[in-house]
Design an enzyme around this catalytic site. Structure first.
Site, short mmCIF file in Angstrom:
data_model
loop_
_atom_site.label_atom_id
_atom_site.label_comp_id
_atom_site.label_asym_id
_atom_site.label_seq_id
_atom_site.Cartn_x
_atom_site.Cartn_y
_atom_site.Cartn_z
N LYS A 14 0.82 -1.21 0.00
CA LYS A 14 0.00 0.00 0.00
C LYS A 14 0.86 1.27 0.00
O LYS A 14 0.62 2.18 -0.77
CB LYS A 14 -0.94 0.02 1.22
CG LYS A 14 -1.89 -1.18 1.26
CD LYS A 14 -2.90 -1.06 2.40
CE LYS A 14 -2.32 -1.17 3.79
NZ LYS A 14 -1.93 -2.54 4.16
N ARG A 91 -9.98 -0.01 8.22
CA ARG A 91 -9.58 -1.40 8.44
C ARG A 91 -10.71 -2.23 9.02
O ARG A 91 -10.53 -3.42 9.25
CB ARG A 91 -8.39 -1.44 9.42
CG ARG A 91 -7.01 -1.47 8.74
CD ARG A 91 -5.95 -1.52 9.83
NE ARG A 91 -4.71 -2.11 9.40
CZ ARG A 91 -3.71 -1.41 8.86
NH1 ARG A 91 -3.83 -0.13 8.65
NH2 ARG A 91 -2.58 -2.03 8.54
N ARG A 130 11.33 -6.70 5.09
CA ARG A 130 11.24 -5.30 5.54
C ARG A 130 11.70 -5.18 6.99
O ARG A 130 12.36 -4.20 7.35
CB ARG A 130 9.79 -4.81 5.39
CG ARG A 130 9.59 -3.37 5.80
CD ARG A 130 8.20 -2.87 5.46
NE ARG A 130 7.18 -3.48 6.31
CZ ARG A 130 5.87 -3.30 6.15
NH1 ARG A 130 5.42 -2.56 5.16
NH2 ARG A 130 5.02 -3.87 6.97
N ARG A 136 10.74 -1.67 12.42
CA ARG A 136 9.36 -1.71 12.90
C ARG A 136 9.14 -2.86 13.86
O ARG A 136 9.45 -4.01 13.54
CB ARG A 136 8.40 -1.80 11.71
CG ARG A 136 8.05 -0.45 11.14
CD ARG A 136 7.15 -0.56 9.95
NE ARG A 136 5.90 -1.28 10.22
CZ ARG A 136 4.86 -1.25 9.40
NH1 ARG A 136 4.90 -0.55 8.29
NH2 ARG A 136 3.78 -1.93 9.71
N ARG A 147 -1.03 -10.16 12.81
CA ARG A 147 -1.59 -9.11 11.93
C ARG A 147 -2.38 -9.72 10.78
O ARG A 147 -3.40 -9.19 10.38
CB ARG A 147 -0.46 -8.23 11.38
CG ARG A 147 0.08 -7.26 12.43
CD ARG A 147 1.48 -6.81 12.10
NE ARG A 147 1.55 -5.95 10.93
CZ ARG A 147 2.66 -5.76 10.21
NH1 ARG A 147 3.77 -6.38 10.55
NH2 ARG A 147 2.64 -4.97 9.17
P1 ATP Z 1 1.55 -2.03 4.37
O1 ATP Z 1 2.72 -2.93 4.55
O2 ATP Z 1 0.66 -2.52 3.25
O3 ATP Z 1 1.95 -0.63 4.20
P2 ATP Z 1 0.92 -2.51 7.23
O4 ATP Z 1 -0.29 -3.24 7.72
O5 ATP Z 1 2.22 -3.21 7.33
O6 ATP Z 1 0.64 -2.08 5.73
P3 ATP Z 1 0.42 0.07 8.55
O7 ATP Z 1 -0.74 0.40 7.69
O8 ATP Z 1 1.54 1.00 8.61
O9 ATP Z 1 1.13 -1.29 8.17
O10 ATP Z 1 -0.18 -0.17 10.05
C1 ATP Z 1 0.62 -0.58 11.13
C2 ATP Z 1 -0.24 -0.84 12.38
O11 ATP Z 1 -0.89 0.39 12.81
C3 ATP Z 1 -1.42 -1.81 12.21
O12 ATP Z 1 -1.01 -3.16 12.33
C4 ATP Z 1 -2.36 -1.36 13.35
O13 ATP Z 1 -1.93 -1.84 14.60
C5 ATP Z 1 -2.19 0.14 13.35
N1 ATP Z 1 -3.20 0.79 12.48
C6 ATP Z 1 -2.95 1.46 11.33
N2 ATP Z 1 -4.10 1.88 10.76
C7 ATP Z 1 -5.11 1.46 11.58
C8 ATP Z 1 -6.53 1.53 11.53
N3 ATP Z 1 -7.16 2.13 10.52
N4 ATP Z 1 -7.24 0.98 12.54
C9 ATP Z 1 -6.64 0.36 13.56
N5 ATP Z 1 -5.30 0.24 13.65
C10 ATP Z 1 -4.53 0.77 12.69
MG MG Z 2 2.14 1.00 5.22
#
Ligand code: ATP
Ligand code: MG
Length: 193
Positions: A14, A91, A130, A136, A147
């Protein structure tokens, strides 16, 4: 305004594809993950709460997350004027409902949802890779599994939700970055007409 949601499992790309979309369409990028990580880095009250969920691979509770997003939109009126790409929000179904209410208040709506669909083994591979240099706290094998479970249970239902509204554009998110972006551009150009 032209507002897009970029949707997909953790590790689906994303953030990477958002960067290309903002360049091409002049949109403002809102990554809720980045907003939260920024709070964690600054040690704010919200950051402390967010960290307690993120490090366990859990979602921040809807009520709090919705307030954070509403606040962000209010604080950035100039930036969001042309349109926004929402990355990592919604989400959950309640978050999706809140997003349409928030956008209605700005006399606008979600125009398209771009769904990056990636095989599960590839998602895990990318996040482990990553984790080696992202620093992270949530890119480790145990939290990645959690997750993905949370994604399947709470987030994946949004695919049907937005398909029902005729807004969902499925994109094959495996493979070459340029090909993925070309596919995204083709569906967004259709959605914009
Ligand atoms: P990508 O790798 O596709 O960029 P990702 O899931 O690795 O996505 P982020 O979108 O950066 O990572 O989100 C990291 C964490 O932040 C999530 O696992 C969650 O705990 C929290 N978070 C982010 N957005 C939301 C949301 N809309 N609602 C609840 N928690 C959220
Ligand atoms: Mg992200």
């Amino acid at each position: 305004m032209f507002n897009i949601v970029i949707f997909g499992a953790p590790g689906s790309g994303k953030g990477t594809q958002s960067e290309r979309i903002i360049k091409e369409y002049g949109l403002h990028h809102i990554s809720t993950g980045e907003v939260l990580r920024d709070h964690i880095a600054r040690g704010t009250e919200l950051g402390k709460i967010a960290d307690s969920y993120i490090s366990k691979g859990q979602l921040i509770p809807d009520e709090l997350m919705i307030r954070v997003l509403a606040h962000y939109l209010e604080e950035h009126p100039e930036e969001i004027k042309e349109g926004v790409i929402f990355d990592g929000f919604p989400r959950t179904i309640p978050q999706a409902e809140a997003l349409s209410e928030l956008l209605e208040r700005h006399n606008t709506k979600v125009h398209a949802v771009v769904g990056l669909e990636v095989d599960e083994e590839e998602l895990v591979r990318r996040m482990i890779l990553r984790g080696k240099d992202s620093g992270r706290a949530d890119d480790n094998p145990e939290t990645i599994k959690k997750r993905l479970d949370v994604y399947h249970k709470s987030t994946a239902p949004l695919r049907d939700y937005y398909t029902g509204k005729g807004q969902y554009h499925a994109i094959d998110g495996n493979g070459d970055l340029d090909r993925i972006f070309a596919d995204i551009r083709a569906s967004l150009d259709k959605a914009r007409m």
